[in-house]
Design a protein around this motif. Structure first.
Motif: not given
Ligand code: GDG
Length: 735
Positions: A279-282, A287-290
């Motif tokens: 999971l990844s949530i942002d 800045t979140k390094g997606i």
């Protein structure tokens, strides 16, 4: 109980117009949750932007909105579209946000958006000033309002102000790039307590304060001219029970109560018990390094093909700041990468990445936290990152692994996570493999430790710890203020002065009558000082003495023609008015040749440092050195000198940014006493700023009025905050 008000960019409610009425719905963000307890218990107001531009309001909408908010004890700050554009989307999000997250290349330096930022900060401050009453405190939040603390402090010095920064505070080398760096740092220093997520941000802040403003910092206290300011790390927590309870409820739902997403997630695992979810949530933010995460996931699938078909990444990217160019580009890049990976590894019954570009309701968020075996959190910079904490708090059976970027503040608290460098794609890919293979026992062991900590230090504890420190700083300031020369104390001193006939007045020079300058020879007396001295010496009842560590020649030259006594080099030499120089005791200076090479060596090692030579002392100055290096070298030098002086009758004195080696047994206290001799003074006044003056404060007779310049610990009876205050005080005496 004293009131605490809150100021943040947004109010904790969303507002919507429905049939001529404005309906408020509470927002569920971390800040709103954390502050709720403070705002209820301390009965203050919450001041912030309501979320609608005022240009969009018609008739008496504004009044209606104010009324609706007032019921909730909120004070809306109304902003026009232009103001939002320039202050929020502009300076806040195009200047401060990228700079503080080390994205220098994205920073915009526009005078216009800076001016809007100042103006809007002023609006927030003015709205707060309207509700502030005596004894109130105020807690200001985040990077949109960096100037507000000072704007309030200037008008209401009695109000205690806390400030919390939710994003990183960058290293000085990055912060200094800002053309408005001084205004911003001074704006923040209007607060009495500054909070950061981590110690690293706190130390960057301290180093900036030291370098830009030259302020003294001891432990976590900044000695500003007129007060002590504290800074500390308060890692923000979450409402742990809310996540744990919601997650527990999700697991016990009956079939018919399950959401579509929950059913879909369950179906995914039905295909094979070996299937796993990451999971990844942002917010969709650079800045979140997606992209880093996507590239690493692609490497992982390439390197470990056995996982293709069995591992999917669910990626929730919440739309954010979509009008800003960099965010648009990021969206394109992420869309492209997702398409590429799904195209490359996808099969009829397998989608490698489930990509949601939207915001989901809280229930769905919990379902995702619940269903995912691994949380992949890879920001390239992040103040804290609450998603990591929320994932941990949602793991009812304590399984699950977190992969966490070392660039997120949260990594400092989560040693049990797999910590990665977000720019090392191979390392992330490997860590995905490690996480997927981690034995359940180990997962539980790690998770249990993190859960225990998060439950204990939750968002309510975070808020209450901050408030506790706010109260502590009030106590500390009170302690320091107890000795302050208040108007009533000043009145008593003036009365005593007027009623006495033979007065001894000892005045230190640097840091007392005159402010420090980078070069000591530039601190010559200005007209104001000369006038003060003239007025004091004109009164025949006064014996005025400048008592200083400086050399003979300088002070003689500076005060030539003034009816004044001089005690110099900490008491080695005395010259009574109209008389000749006298040495108070026989001393020699042969030792200088043994000591000088050491000082010279430290000058070579410390750019900016230099030696001043006096008749009976040698002084190593480091005011112009880089501040942290200066302090470090001063300590080393002191160490070295301590062993060197063993065979001499010498003393090492530490003054304000100086280390002085001088002949022993000489100090300002002994010198002042000797100077007074048998004379019967009925009024004694001594003012000084550093610890060489403490000798005077301690040794002068009990009745002496001793005054320290600076709000620090002292054996003087009283304190004043600055050179300006000393000058005002002396002017009052001679009125
Ligand atoms: C700033 C700093 C610092 C996300 N998607 C949805 C949703 N969320 C919620 C999460 C979490 C919050 O948003 C995101 O918080 P983060 O801390 O991860 O990040 P930022 O928004 O950048 O926050 C950050 C924080 O301030 C606090 O000081 O940690 O470093 O950048 O709570 O759950 N919530 C819902 N639907 C979503 O789709 N309901």
């Amino acid at each position: 109980m004293k009131r605490i008000h809150i100021i943040s960019n947004r109010l904790p409610f969303n507002v919507e117009k429905k049939e001529e009425k404005f309906i408020l719905t509470p927002s569920v963000g971390g800040l709103a949750t954390g502050m709720k307890s403070i705002y209820k218990n301390y009965k203050g107001y919450w001041i912030g932007w309501p979320g609608i531009a005022k240009d969009k309001l018609i008739d008496n909408d504004q009044e209606k909105i104010n009324k609706a908010f007032l019921k909730e004890k909120c004070v809306p700050v109304h902003l026009s579209e232009d103001e939002i554009q320039n202050y929020y989307e502009g300076f806040s999000n195009k200047t401060i946000w990228p700079l503080f997250h080390y994205f220098n290349e994205f920073v915009e330096y526009e005078q216009e958006i800076w001016e809007a930022y100042v103006e809007v900060n002023r609006k927030f401050a003015d709205s707060a000033l309207k509700v502030l009453e005596k004894g109130d405190s105020i807690w200001v939040h985040d990077y949109q309002l960096l100037l507000v603390p000072r704007m309030i402090k200037e008008k209401r010095p009695d109000v205690t102000i806390g400030f919390f920064l939710h994003i990183p505070f960058p290293s000085f080398e990055v912060f200094r790039i800002l053309p408005w760096r001084n205004e911003i740092i001074k704006g923040m220093l209007g607060a009495d307590l500054l909070g950061f997520h981590t110690y690293d941000y706190e130390r960057h802040f301290f180093s900036t304060v030291r370098r830009l403003l030259g302020l003294e910092i001891n432990f976590n206290r900044i000695h500003a001219e007129d007060r002590i300011i504290m800074a500390d790390a308060f890692p923000m927590g979450i409402d742990y029970d809310k996540f744990m309870d919601a997650s527990t409820e999700t697991r016990h739902r009956l079939m018919q109560e399950k959401s579509e997403l929950q059913l879909e997630l369950e179906r995914y695992f039905l295909i094979s018990p070996h299937r796993k979810l990451i999971l990844s949530i942002d917010r969709l933010d650079y800045t979140k390094g997606i992209p880093n995460r996507l590239k690493a996931f692609s490497i992982f699938l390439d390197k470990y093909p056995e996982y293709q078909g069995n591992v999917s990444l669910i990626m929730l990217a919440v739309p954010s700041r979509g009008n800003v160019e960099q965010y648009k580009k990021l969206k394109e890049q992420v869309d492209g990468l997702v398409g590429y990976i799904n195209g490359k590894f996808g099969k009829v019954n397998y989608t490698p990445i489930w990509y949601f570009y939207r915001s989901l309701p809280f229930e769905n968020l919990i379902e995702l936290y619940n269903a995912s075996d691994v949380a992949l959190i890879t920001p390239v910079r992040d103040g804290m990152n609450l998603v990591a904490k929320e994932y941990v708090a949602s793991r009812v059976n304590k399984t699950g692994v977190i992969i966490l970027s070392e660039m997120a503040g949260v990594s400092k608290e989560m040693g049990e996570a797999i910590i990665i460098n977000p720019n090392n794609f191979n390392e992330i890919a490997e860590s995905i493999h490690t996480a997927l293979k981690m034995p359940v026992d180990e997962q539980r062991e790690r998770m249990a430790i993190m859960q225990k900590r998060l439950k204990r230090y939750n968002v309510f504890k975070w808020a209450s710890e901050f408030v506790k420190s706010l109260e502590k700083v009030q106590d500390i300031q009170l302690q320091f203020n107890t000795k302050k020369v208040s108007p009533s104390i000043q009145k008593l001193i003036i009365e005593e002065y007027t009623n006495t006939k033979k007065r001894a007045i000892f005045l230190d020079y640097d840091g007392t009558l005159s402010s420090f300058k980078p070069n000591p020879q530039d601190a010559f007396p200005d007209e104001e000082v000369l006038n003060i001295v003239k007025k004091l010496t004109e009164d025949q009842k006064n014996e005025v003495t400048i008592i200083s560590g400086r050399d003979r020649d300088t002070l003689e030259k500076w005060f030539e023609g003034y009816d004044i006594n001089l005690i110099v080099e900490h008491g080695v030499w005395t010259r009574e008015k109209g008389g000749d120089w006298k040495m108070l005791q026989q001393i020699n200076a042969d030792w200088k040749e043994d000591i000088r090479p050491s000082l010279e060596n430290f000058v070579d090692l410390t750019p900016g440092a230099f030696i001043e030579e006096k008749n009976y002392s040698l002084v190593w100055h480091y005011r112009k050195a880089e501040p942290e290096q200066g302090v470090l070298r001063a300590n080393e030098l002191k160490d070295e000198l301590t062993s060197l002086i063993a065979n001499h009758n010498l003393e090492i004195m530490e003054g304000n940014k100086v280390i002085e080696v001088k002949s022993g047994g000489i100090n300002k206290g002994a010198a002042a006493l000797r100077f007074m001799g048998e004379s019967d003074f009925d009024f004694i006044l001594a003012i000084g700023d550093d610890w060489t003056d403490e000798y005077m404060f301690r040794e002068l007779p009990q009745k002496a009025i001793t005054i320290k310049v600076g709000m620090v610990n002292t054996s003087a009876k009283y304190k004043v905050e600055s050179v300006t205050a000393v000058r005002e005080f002396l002017k009052q005496l001679t009125l």
